[in-house]
Design a protein around this motif. Structure first.
Motif, PDB file in Angstrom:
ATOM      1  N   LYS A   1       0.845  -1.198   0.000  1.00 34.28           N
ATOM      2  CA  LYS A   1       0.000   0.000   0.000  1.00 34.28           C
ATOM      3  C   LYS A   1       0.876   1.242   0.000  1.00 34.28           C
ATOM      4  N   GLU A   2       0.271   2.349  -0.332  1.00 32.49           N
ATOM      5  CA  GLU A   2       0.930   3.647  -0.210  1.00 32.49           C
ATOM      6  C   GLU A   2       0.637   4.194   1.179  1.00 32.49           C
ATOM      7  N   PRO A   3       1.611   4.861   1.799  1.00 34.15           N
ATOM      8  CA  PRO A   3       1.329   5.452   3.114  1.00 34.15           C
ATOM      9  C   PRO A   3       0.313   6.589   2.993  1.00 34.15           C
ATOM     10  N   VAL A   4      -0.519   6.719   3.999  1.00 35.10           N
ATOM     11  CA  VAL A   4      -1.490   7.812   4.036  1.00 35.10           C
ATOM     12  C   VAL A   4      -0.840   9.032   4.673  1.00 35.10           C
ATOM     13  N   MET A   5      -1.350  10.198   4.351  1.00 34.71           N
ATOM     14  CA  MET A   5      -0.788  11.439   4.898  1.00 34.71           C
ATOM     15  C   MET A   5      -1.224  11.673   6.340  1.00 34.71           C
ATOM     16  N   GLU A   6      -2.418  11.208   6.669  1.00 33.05           N
ATOM     17  CA  GLU A   6      -2.964  11.458   8.002  1.00 33.05           C
ATOM     18  C   GLU A   6      -3.597  10.183   8.541  1.00 33.05           C
ATOM     19  N   GLU A   7      -3.410   9.966   9.838  1.00 33.08           N
ATOM     20  CA  GLU A   7      -4.004   8.802  10.494  1.00 33.08           C
ATOM     21  C   GLU A   7      -5.530   8.905  10.492  1.00 33.08           C
ATOM     22  N   LEU A   8      -6.176   7.771  10.566  1.00 31.40           N
ATOM     23  CA  LEU A   8      -7.630   7.728  10.697  1.00 31.40           C
ATOM     24  C   LEU A   8      -8.052   8.439  11.982  1.00 31.40           C
ATOM     25  N   PRO A   9      -9.254   9.028  12.005  1.00 33.94           N
ATOM     26  CA  PRO A   9      -9.714   9.704  13.231  1.00 33.94           C
ATOM     27  C   PRO A   9      -9.704   8.783  14.457  1.00 33.94           C
ATOM     28  N   GLN A  10     -10.062   7.505  14.267  1.00 34.54           N
ATOM     29  CA  GLN A  10     -10.063   6.560  15.397  1.00 34.54           C
ATOM     30  C   GLN A  10      -8.647   6.363  15.944  1.00 34.54           C
ATOM     31  N   ILE A  11      -7.667   6.345  15.052  1.00 35.83           N
ATOM     32  CA  ILE A  11      -6.271   6.184  15.467  1.00 35.83           C
ATOM     33  C   ILE A  11      -5.801   7.433  16.203  1.00 35.83           C
ATOM     34  N   GLN A  12      -6.169   8.592  15.678  1.00 44.16           N
ATOM     35  CA  GLN A  12      -5.772   9.846  16.325  1.00 44.16           C
ATOM     36  C   GLN A  12      -6.333   9.934  17.739  1.00 44.16           C
ATOM     37  N   ARG A  13      -7.602   9.606  17.901  1.00 40.93           N
ATOM     38  CA  ARG A  13      -8.221   9.669  19.233  1.00 40.93           C
ATOM     39  C   ARG A  13      -7.582   8.666  20.187  1.00 40.93           C
ATOM     40  N   SER A  14      -7.400   7.444  19.714  1.00 42.75           N
ATOM     41  CA  SER A  14      -6.830   6.425  20.593  1.00 42.75           C
ATOM     42  C   SER A  14      -5.377   6.747  20.929  1.00 42.75           C
ATOM     43  N   ALA A  15      -4.648   7.361  20.003  1.00 40.30           N
ATOM     44  CA  ALA A  15      -3.269   7.755  20.289  1.00 40.30           C
ATOM     45  C   ALA A  15      -3.230   8.836  21.368  1.00 40.30           C
ATOM     46  N   ARG A  16      -4.181   9.768  21.320  1.00 35.73           N
ATOM     47  CA  ARG A  16      -4.229  10.811  22.362  1.00 35.73           C
ATOM     48  C   ARG A  16      -4.608  10.213  23.718  1.00 35.73           C
ATOM     49  N   ALA A  17      -5.523   9.253  23.710  1.00 34.69           N
ATOM     50  CA  ALA A  17      -5.879   8.570  24.960  1.00 34.69           C
ATOM     51  C   ALA A  17      -4.667   7.825  25.517  1.00 34.69           C
ATOM     52  N   TRP A  18      -3.905   7.183  24.621  1.00 40.41           N
ATOM     53  CA  TRP A  18      -2.690   6.460  25.014  1.00 40.41           C
ATOM     54  C   TRP A  18      -1.680   7.416  25.647  1.00 40.41           C
ATOM     55  N   LEU A  19      -1.472   8.571  25.007  1.00 39.31           N
ATOM     56  CA  LEU A  19      -0.532   9.556  25.549  1.00 39.31           C
ATOM     57  C   LEU A  19      -0.981  10.057  26.919  1.00 39.31           C
ATOM     58  N   ASN A  20      -2.281  10.240  27.080  1.00 40.18           N
ATOM     59  CA  ASN A  20      -2.779  10.670  28.378  1.00 40.18           C
ATOM     60  C   ASN A  20      -2.519   9.601  29.432  1.00 40.18           C
ATOM     61  N   ASP A  21      -2.675   8.329  29.044  1.00 40.74           N
ATOM     62  CA  ASP A  21      -2.333   7.236  29.959  1.00 40.74           C
ATOM     63  C   ASP A  21      -0.859   7.293  30.353  1.00 40.74           C
TER      64      ASP A  21
END
Length: 140
Positions: free
Chosen positions: A47-67
């Motif tokens: 596949k080709e890399p996407v420029m921006e993560e999916l919204p679900q990934i962005q939200r879960s990544a922020r939750a992870w960082l908060n953890d």
């Protein structure tokens, strides 16, 4: 086994499982939609890399960082709590309420639910401050 140690161990395992679930959630969305931002991951699946993560990934990544900002502090304070033999009667409440608050915080983050996410965050922070008070009170 001492009661505080028992509840600390339960909280640590539950917090690990919650963080692992966030990772699995990210993987589920990345693989399910076959979208990868990291070039080598995308290339691995042709596949080709996407420029921006999916919204679900962005939200879960922020939750992870908060953890990552809150759970290590809790684990360190919990260890200190046990080492100074702070109130074992309060341990179950402080450890389990913190853990429940982190679960609620993550769920609210993933579905975009305010003000409950912020409330859950402050409940967890309140538990860590209460642990500090208990630790200091237990010192000679």
């Amino acid at each position: 086994m001492e009661e505080a140690v028992y509840w600390y161990a339960v909280a640590a395992v539950l917090l690990f499982l919650k963080m692992f679930a966030i990772s699995a959630y990210q993987g589920f969305h990345r693989i399910g939609k076959m979208t990868f931002k990291t070039p080598e991951d995308a290339a691995f699946l042709g596949k080709e890399p996407v420029m921006e993560e999916l919204p679900q990934i962005q939200r879960s990544a922020r939750a992870w960082l908060n953890d990552l900002e809150n759970i290590p502090i809790f684990l360190c304070l919990g260890l200190a709590y046990i080492l100074v033999d702070a109130s074992p009667d309060s341990a179950v409440w402080l450890f389990m309420i913190f853990t429940a608050a982190r679960y609620v915080h993550t769920l609210c983050y993933l579905i975009g639910l305010q003000p409950w996410r912020t409330l859950a965050y402050f409940v967890g922070v309140g538990c860590t401050f209460a642990m500090c008070v208990q630790i200091l009170a237990a010192l000679p």
